[in-house]
Design a protein around this motif. Structure first.
Motif, short mmCIF file in Angstrom:
data_model
loop_
_atom_site.label_atom_id
_atom_site.label_comp_id
_atom_site.label_asym_id
_atom_site.label_seq_id
_atom_site.Cartn_x
_atom_site.Cartn_y
_atom_site.Cartn_z
N ILE A 105 88.30 38.00 -16.54
CA ILE A 105 89.52 37.98 -16.70
C ILE A 105 90.55 37.20 -17.20
O ILE A 105 90.75 36.99 -17.71
CB ILE A 105 90.59 38.76 -15.49
CG1 ILE A 105 89.51 40.85 -15.65
CG2 ILE A 105 91.97 39.25 -15.51
CD1 ILE A 105 90.45 41.18 -14.15
N ASP A 106 90.32 35.75 -15.74
CA ASP A 106 91.09 34.62 -16.67
C ASP A 106 90.13 34.07 -18.59
O ASP A 106 91.25 34.08 -18.66
CB ASP A 106 90.96 33.27 -15.78
CG ASP A 106 91.06 31.78 -15.24
OD1 ASP A 106 92.44 31.92 -16.06
OD2 ASP A 106 90.40 31.51 -15.42
N ILE A 107 89.06 34.28 -18.01
CA ILE A 107 88.86 34.01 -19.41
C ILE A 107 88.60 34.42 -20.85
O ILE A 107 89.21 33.90 -21.19
CB ILE A 107 86.72 33.42 -18.88
CG1 ILE A 107 86.67 32.42 -18.24
CG2 ILE A 107 86.10 33.32 -20.43
CD1 ILE A 107 84.98 32.04 -18.41
N ALA A 108 88.87 35.99 -20.29
CA ALA A 108 89.51 37.33 -21.77
C ALA A 108 90.65 36.35 -22.02
O ALA A 108 90.88 36.64 -23.23
CB ALA A 108 88.76 38.15 -21.01
N LYS A 109 91.32 36.50 -21.31
CA LYS A 109 92.91 35.48 -21.34
C LYS A 109 92.69 35.04 -22.25
O LYS A 109 93.55 34.64 -23.23
CB LYS A 109 93.38 35.83 -20.10
CG LYS A 109 94.31 37.42 -19.58
CD LYS A 109 94.53 37.23 -18.17
CE LYS A 109 95.69 36.02 -17.85
NZ LYS A 109 96.17 36.29 -16.45
N ARG A 110 92.27 33.92 -21.77
CA ARG A 110 91.86 32.84 -22.32
C ARG A 110 91.94 32.59 -23.74
O ARG A 110 91.77 31.92 -24.71
CB ARG A 110 91.10 31.46 -21.28
CG ARG A 110 91.81 29.76 -22.09
CD ARG A 110 91.29 29.22 -21.02
NE ARG A 110 92.35 28.85 -20.22
CZ ARG A 110 91.85 29.37 -18.22
NH1 ARG A 110 90.70 29.88 -18.45
NH2 ARG A 110 92.93 29.47 -17.83
N GLU A 111 90.81 33.58 -24.32
CA GLU A 111 89.78 33.90 -25.03
C GLU A 111 90.59 34.09 -26.37
O GLU A 111 91.00 34.23 -27.67
CB GLU A 111 88.41 34.61 -25.04
CG GLU A 111 87.00 33.82 -24.28
CD GLU A 111 86.17 35.03 -24.17
OE1 GLU A 111 84.97 34.19 -24.90
OE2 GLU A 111 86.23 35.64 -24.27
N ARG A 112 91.30 35.73 -25.90
CA ARG A 112 92.31 36.04 -26.53
C ARG A 112 93.83 35.15 -27.03
O ARG A 112 93.91 35.30 -28.68
CB ARG A 112 92.97 37.39 -26.17
CG ARG A 112 92.16 38.55 -25.50
CD ARG A 112 93.54 39.68 -24.65
NE ARG A 112 93.87 40.77 -25.81
CZ ARG A 112 94.77 41.03 -25.59
NH1 ARG A 112 95.16 41.96 -24.64
NH2 ARG A 112 95.43 41.61 -26.89
N GLU A 113 94.43 34.27 -26.77
CA GLU A 113 94.76 33.35 -27.01
C GLU A 113 94.57 31.50 -28.03
O GLU A 113 95.44 32.38 -29.16
CB GLU A 113 95.81 32.58 -25.83
CG GLU A 113 96.58 31.60 -26.28
CD GLU A 113 97.17 30.48 -25.59
OE1 GLU A 113 98.10 29.88 -24.63
OE2 GLU A 113 96.25 30.99 -23.48
N ILE A 114 93.08 31.41 -27.58
CA ILE A 114 92.58 30.20 -28.34
C ILE A 114 91.93 30.82 -30.37
O ILE A 114 92.33 31.07 -30.59
CB ILE A 114 91.44 29.71 -27.51
CG1 ILE A 114 91.63 29.58 -26.55
CG2 ILE A 114 90.90 29.17 -28.77
CD1 ILE A 114 90.11 29.06 -25.48
N LEU A 115 91.81 32.33 -29.76
CA LEU A 115 90.93 32.95 -30.57
C LEU A 115 92.56 34.22 -32.14
O LEU A 115 92.41 34.31 -32.74
CB LEU A 115 89.45 34.54 -31.21
CG LEU A 115 88.79 34.10 -30.04
CD1 LEU A 115 88.09 35.09 -29.99
CD2 LEU A 115 88.59 32.83 -30.84
#
Length: 496
Positions: free
Chosen positions: A163-173
């Motif tokens: 969940i932590d990584i998915a949230k970060r990925e959405r922001e980066i992309l």
């Protein structure tokens, strides 16, 4: 070869992946009535499990008693094992049936071995893609966590990480152009030597030196064709990988990068990565070429900072050369340097990994990619393990935590994650990075949010369409075939 008898030829991938996760070092093979069998080991093998798919129940019978221990995976015990029964409530041709079967198989193997896998019964390589999809559908973090725990038996720790990584990925992309943009991958299939663990198709640069020019000529033709095909699209990221791109000479790198710069519009490119990789291929003149052509991100990959392990896995450079290559890259002006390490390498323990992390912390890279060793059938490591035993390599939660703490000490956060088959300890690969040095392409290749056009021998283009379709277009792996059939490779892309 461990034989699993079944009355039906279905769910082969999931059965193989789960059984091998519980019994690392095994080579499970599903033997069904209609299976085409040529391997003598299968014909003469003694089955260890039997699956029977009936109309009202599914039975898993352990034909011998099996347990899993720290010293032997799947050690046989005298006498028959347990029988596990499942009564399906969904039609056999539905996804719900398959999901319920995977739950049944996981629970049965967990009871048989006494082991809970960190990723539960997830057999795919992109667990964060599940999380991101659920987020996009409006599911809350609590709902996602409940789904991973109850439907897939994912541990609390891995659930939180996903969940932590998915949230970060959405922001980066969020700044990328999904529908009207694309990314570019360029493959250089040459290496100084082939590492013990590597299953990629690569060619020793020493033996192929005379044909590199021919390869670049073919690659340039593909570059021109793709530039024309995608001239109305926005180029977001460029990634040159391999192989080892820095196994090319400085002049050859200059030729390739110059061609890319002339063919494509780089004004929109947010990230330009070259996987320099091995220390024995990095020189001051090559780094100057990369810098001159505007490369923004490179890798200097030690895999380990233990000299004995470097020799064992087939790396000809020294630990001192890794340090020297890193300092050369800093002196050349690179402020976004990644380092790769592999956990679970043969003979390494927690103390060795702690030593590697300490050495890397002294260098202070901008990102750290932590791989959990995956044993590929096509690698030399697979044969090495057959000769030395499965316990010759090991990865543990303690070792993974050493790497995670080291990344946190360097002010890095996890920003992408993926898994592979046959991973030591059933863990994962995680990319850690300082908050302004994320590797965008690394996320894209795993989350499949944007078309990635891939050039070079063995490269696979992934076309991502608005309706969710993903279509692949593969180039031939063999360098000679790629050179000789370059017109065909170009035509494939035009048709797709």
């Amino acid at each position: 070869m461990q034989i699993i008898k079944s009355n039906k030829d279905q769910f082969q991938y999931d059965i193989h992946a789960l059984v091998q996760s519980f019994y690392p070092g095994w080579e499970p093979r599903l033997l069904a009535p209609d299976s085409e069998v040529r391997d003598r080991r299968i014909l003469e093998g003694e089955p260890v499990m039997e699956l029977f798919f009936g109309e009202s129940e599914v039975t898993l019978k352990m034909l011998v008693g099996l347990h899993n221990s720290d010293t032997a995976a799947g050690e046989k015990k005298d006498g028959a094992g347990h029988v596990y029964v499942w009564h399906p409530t969904e039609p056999a041709d539905t996804p719900a049936y398959k999901n319920a079967f995977k739950q049944f198989l996981y629970i049965s193997l967990r009871e048989e071995t006494g082991i809970s896998l960190p990723w539960g019964n997830l057999t795919g390589i992109r667990p964060t893609k599940i999380v991101m999809t659920m987020m996009e559908q409006g599911e809350s973090e609590e709902e996602i966590a409940s789904f991973l725990k109850n439907s897939h038996f994912v541990s609390e720790k891995k659930t939180a990480l996903s969940i932590d990584i998915a949230k970060r990925e959405r922001e980066i992309l969020s700044t990328l152009h999904y529908e009207d943009g694309y990314s570019l991958y360029v493959g250089i299939p040459f290496c100084p030597t082939t590492c013990l663990y590597c299953s990629f198709t690569s060619y020793p640069i020493g033996a192929w030196k005379k044909r590199v020019a021919q390869y670049l000529t073919a690659l340039e033709r593909e570059i021109d064709a793709v530039a024309a095909l995608y001239r109305d699209k926005i180029l977001d990221t460029v990634y040159i990988g391999g192989g080892t791109p820095s196994s090319l000479s400085a002049a050859e790198l200059d030729r390739l990068l110059g061609k890319l710069r002339n063919a494509f519009d780089f004004s929109t490119v947010q990230e330009f990565t070259v996987e320099a990789g091995r220390a024995d291929s990095i020189t001051e003149d090559k780094l100057r070429v990369l810098s001159a052509h505007g490369v923004t991100r490179i890798s200097v990959n030690p895999q380990t900072m233990k000299q004995e392990t470097l020799r064992l896995i087939g790396r000809q450079h020294t630990v001192e050369q890794v340090v020297e290559a890193f300092h050369l890259a800093r002196q050349a002006g690179f402020d976004n340097i990644n380092m790769d390490i592999i956990l679970g390498l043969p003979g390494e323990n927690a103390a060795d990994v702690a030593h590697t992390i300490a050495a890397i912390k002294e260098l202070a890279p901008d990102s750290l990619t932590v791989h959990s060793l995956a044993v590929k059938r096509a690698s030399k490591l697979h044969q090495w393990i057959e000769e030395n035993g499965v316990t010759a390599y090991n990865n543990t939660e303690e070792i993974m935590e050493i790497a995670a703490r080291g990344a946190a000490d360097m002010d890095m956060v996890p920003y992408y994650l993926y898994r592979q088959k046959n991973m030591s300890g059933n863990f994962e690969n995680v990319g850690y990075s300082k908050r302004d040095k994320y590797g965008i392409y690394n996320i894209l290749i795993n989350e499949e949010k944007q078309t990635i056009v891939a050039l070079g021998a063995g490269a696979i283009t992934k076309g991502v369409f608005p309706d969710g379709r993903i279509e692949r277009c593969e180039n031939v792996k063999d360098v000679t075939q790629y050179i000789e059939r370059i017109d065909e490779m170009i035509e494939r892309k035009k048709q797709d």
